[in-house]
Design a protein around this motif. Structure first.
Motif, short mmCIF file in Angstrom:
data_model
loop_
_atom_site.label_atom_id
_atom_site.label_comp_id
_atom_site.label_asym_id
_atom_site.label_seq_id
_atom_site.Cartn_x
_atom_site.Cartn_y
_atom_site.Cartn_z
N UNK A 126 -0.61 9.10 -0.54
CA UNK A 126 0.28 7.92 0.07
C UNK A 126 0.85 7.30 -0.87
N UNK A 127 2.17 8.14 -0.58
CA UNK A 127 3.36 7.93 -1.05
C UNK A 127 4.10 6.67 -1.52
N UNK A 128 4.53 6.85 -3.04
CA UNK A 128 4.64 5.02 -3.20
C UNK A 128 6.45 5.21 -4.23
N UNK A 133 9.86 19.63 5.07
CA UNK A 133 9.50 18.34 3.98
C UNK A 133 8.21 19.40 3.82
N UNK A 134 7.24 18.89 2.71
CA UNK A 134 6.02 19.29 2.62
C UNK A 134 5.38 18.36 3.40
N UNK A 135 4.41 19.56 4.05
CA UNK A 135 3.38 18.65 4.98
C UNK A 135 1.92 17.60 4.11
N UNK A 136 2.03 17.78 2.71
CA UNK A 136 0.77 17.58 2.24
C UNK A 136 1.60 15.92 1.93
N UNK A 137 2.39 15.40 2.81
CA UNK A 137 3.29 14.06 2.28
C UNK A 137 2.55 13.72 2.86
N UNK A 138 2.25 13.65 4.53
CA UNK A 138 1.27 12.87 4.93
C UNK A 138 -0.13 12.78 4.61
N UNK A 139 -0.99 12.92 3.70
CA UNK A 139 -1.95 12.43 3.80
C UNK A 139 -1.61 11.73 2.41
#
Length: 164
Positions: free
Chosen positions: A106-108, A98-104
């Motif tokens: 606000x994924x919809x 998984x891409x680490x930047x997803x946690x940073x």
């Protein structure tokens, strides 16, 4: 009349487990139909479904002398792909992180998959692992397995005698 409707409330679904029972029955039927739709190529994973292992879809074809297996692995780096032949089981395993930047962010919506992809496919007996080749190009894994010169026959006609 409303009392009659209350008295005639459908008791049958509650006795059978209600809508959830029908939903689980439908899910089980769907699972069984998926399992029989690809004969002799059952999905296999070292982990139980739902434990992070994802099914890997493959195309399998053959010519007079070879078996060809292709698998789409978009977004998976070549060094994260492993192909093994153990006796007559071809195993393809890949891991997409998984891409680490997803946690940073606000994924919809998150629809892209990540995790371990694994598939085990039974091949004809007698394939020499030293002759198997694999290539990885543009997210597509191609495996070529030369058929053995002679496949040992394991079929034997059994004579039927009279019962004693």
């Amino acid at each position: 009349m409303s009392e009659q409707q209350t008295d005639r409330s459908p008791a049958l679904p509650s006795l059978l487990g209600g809508p959830s029972m029908f939903r689980s029955l439908q899910e089980e039927m769907d699972r069984m139909l998926r399992a029989i739709s690809t004969p002799q190529m059952a999905w296999h994973s070292g982990a139980a479904p739902g434990n992070g292992a994802l099914g890997l879809r493959v195309d399998i074809g053959e010519t007079e002398g070879e078996i060809h297996v292709e698998a789409d692995l978009p977004g998976v780096p070549e060094d994260a792909v492993e192909v093994t032949l153990d006796d007559d089981i071809l195993r393809i395993r890949a891991e997409k992180k998984a891409h680490a930047d997803k946690s940073e962010k606000n994924m919809r919506v998150v629809e892209r998959s990540h995790g371990v992809f694994e598939r085990a496919i039974r091949m004809p007996a007698g394939i020499d692992p030293e002759t198997v080749t694999a290539s990885f190009d543009n997210g597509v894994l191609s495996v070529t397995l030369p058929k053995p010169a002679e496949i040992p026959s394991t079929t034997r006609r059994i004579a039927i005698g009279k019962a004693s």
